[in-house]
Design an enzyme around this catalytic site. Structure first.
Site: not given
Ligand SMILES: NC(=O)c1ccc[n+]([C@@H]2O[C@H](COP(=O)([O-])OP(=O)(O)OC[C@H]3O[C@@H](n4cnc5c(N)ncnc54)[C@H](OP(=O)(O)O)[C@@H]3O)[C@@H](O)[C@H]2O)c1
Length: 321
Positions: A17, A108-110, A137, A141, A180
Site C-alpha cells: 500500500g 498471492s503466489s502461495c 490464509y 484469499k 517473510h
Molecule cells: N508481502 C508479500 O510478500 C506479499 C506477497 C504476495 C501477496 N501479497 C498481498 O499483498 C497485499 C498487501 O500485503 P503487504 O505485504 O503490503 O502487507 P502489510 O505490509 O502487512 O500491510 C497490510 C496493511 O493492511 C492493513 N490492515 C490490516 N488489517 C486491517 C484492518 N482490519 N483495517 C484496516 N487496515 C488493515 C495494515 O494496517 P496496519 O498498518 O494498521 O497494520 C497494513 O497497512 C496483501 O493482500 C497480501 O496478501 C503480499
C-alpha cells in the site's frame, strides 16, 4: 484512472500500500483517499459501508490484509482466516454497493497448489492440494478471488485479481519470528554484523529457487493493471525469474556488509525445489519490472537502517551462532 479519479488505497501503511501511494503521488494523482486502521477498521462491516456511501470512491486498490510468514501463519491461523475474509468481503461488497468503477484485489503466489507445474500458470489455481502451512490464509484469499469473479458475472462489477510473487521493499516487516524470508534474512545478517558473530546459518541446502519482486515494481504493475486489464481471469505479477536461496543470502550479506561466513543446517528441510510463476500473461500487456534485486536490496536495507533496525532486540540466539 485519470489524475482526478477518487482512489481509495486500502492498507496504505503496509509494504504494498505504501508503495502504491508513492507511485500514485509520483504519477500526479491528487484525489487519493487513505484511512489508517484507527480511522476505519476494515473488519467492521457497518463502518466500511458507511465509508463507501459517504466518500464517492471511484477506484479501489485493496492492499489491506493480514499477512505474514510461515511461523505467523502457523501460530495465528484463526486470525488469518477471519481478518482476511472480513476485510475483503466488506470492502468488495461495499465498493460494489457504493458504485465503485473498478477494484483490484491481491491474491498471492502461495495460493497455488503445492505441486503446481513450474513455472506456475494462472490456470493452476485450485487444480491440486494446497500447501497446508498457510491454508487459512490461502482459503480466505481464494474466497476473495471467487467473490470478485462472481460479482463480475452477477453484477457486472469490474473487479480484477492479481497474484503477486514474494515481495520486499521499504515498509516491510523485519521481525525474525513473523516476517517473510527475505526481510528476515536482512534482520539476521544485520544482527550478526552488530554482534560480531562469525557465521550465519541458513536452513537447508540453499539450492531451492524463489522469486522476489520489489514493492515499487509491484505498485507500478498495480497501476498498469488498473489502466490496462479488465478480465475475470487472475493475472500473475512477478519478476519472471528466480534465484537460489544461497545466492540471495550472499547478496544480502554483501548488501548488509556482514564479514562472516554462511553455513547450512542440513538437518532442516528445503521445501520446494522451485517456485516460479509464469508471467507471460502480464508481460503480454507490455509491463516489465524495473528494479534489479541488487538495487532493491540496497534500497530496502537503507530503509531498514533508518526505520526498523532499532525496533527489535539485537542479535537473538537464532540470528547469530
Ligand atoms: N508481502 C508479500 O510478500 C506479499 C506477497 C504476495 C501477496 N501479497 C498481498 O499483498 C497485499 C498487501 O500485503 P503487504 O505485504 O503490503 O502487507 P502489510 O505490509 O502487512 O500491510 C497490510 C496493511 O493492511 C492493513 N490492515 C490490516 N488489517 C486491517 C484492518 N482490519 N483495517 C484496516 N487496515 C488493515 C495494515 O494496517 P496496519 O498498518 O494498521 O497494520 C497494513 O497497512 C496483501 O493482500 C497480501 O496478501 C503480499
Amino acid at each position: 484512472m485519470d489524475r482526478n479519479s477518487r482512489i481509495f488505497v486500502a492498507g496504505h501503511r503496509g509494504l504494498v500500500g505504501s508503495a502504491i501511494l508513492r507511485r500514485l503521488t509520483e504519477a500526479g494523482h491528487t484525489n487519493l483517499v487513505i484511512r489508517d486502521r484507527s480511522q476505519l477498521d476494515l473488519t467492521d462491516q457497518a463502518a466500511v459501508r458507511a465509508f463507501f456511501d459517504r466518500e464517492g470512491i471511484e477506484h479501489v486498490i485493496l492492499a489491506a490484509a493480514k499477512v505474514g510468514g510461515i511461523l505467523a501463519n502457523d501460530r495465528f491461523g484463526g486470525d488469518f482466516i477471519r481478518d482476511n475474509l472480513l476485510i475483503q468481503t466488506n470492502v468488495i461488497d461495499a465498493a460494489w454497493r457504493g458504485g465503485v468503477k473498478k477494484l483490484l484485489f491481491l491474491g498471492s503466489s502461495c495460493l497455488y497448489p503445492k505441486h503446481a507445474e513450474q513455472p506456475i500458470k494462472e490456470g493452476a489455481l485450485l487444480s491440486g492440494p494446497m500447501e497446508p502451512s498457510n491454508k487459512p490464509y490461502a482459503v480466505a484469499k481464494i474466497a476473495g478471488i471467487t467473490m470478485c469473479q462472481a460479482y463480475r458475472r452477477q453484477y457486472g462489477f469490474n473487479a480484477i485479481c492479481a497474484m503477486p510473487s514474494n515481495l520486499y521493499g521499504p515498509g516491510d516487516h523485519f521481525d525474525p519470528e513473523t516476517s517473510h524470508a527475505l526481510p528476515g534474512m536482512i534482520r539476521r545478517f544485520h544482527d550478526a554484523k552488530l554482534a560480531g558473530a562469525p557465521t550465519v546459518t541458513l536452513w537447508g541446502t540453499g539450492t531451492p529457487r524463489r522469486e522476489f519482486l520489489y514493492a515499487d515494481d509491484m505498485a507500478d504493475a498495480c497501476l498498469h493493471l488498473m489502466d490496462h486489464y479488465d478480465s475475470e481471469e487472475i493475472i500473475n505479477v512477478g519478476p519472471g525469474d528466480d534465484i537460489a536461496i544461497a545466492d540471495l543470502a550472499a547478496s544480502i550479506r554483501d548488501t548488509v556488509g556482514y564479514p562472516g561466513t554462511l553455513t547450512h543446517d542440513l538437518s532442516k528441510p528445503d521445501g520446494h525445489p522451485r517456485k516460479l510463476m509464469d508471467v507471460s500473461r502480464l508481460f503480454a500487456t507490455g509491463w516489465r519490472p524495473r528494479v534489479s534485486l541488487e538495487e532493491g536490496l540496497r534500497r530496502t536495507y537503507g530503509w531498514f537502517l533508518e526505520n526498523a533496525a532499532s525496533a527489535h532486540p539485537p542479535a537473538s540466539k537464532q540470528a547469530a551462532e
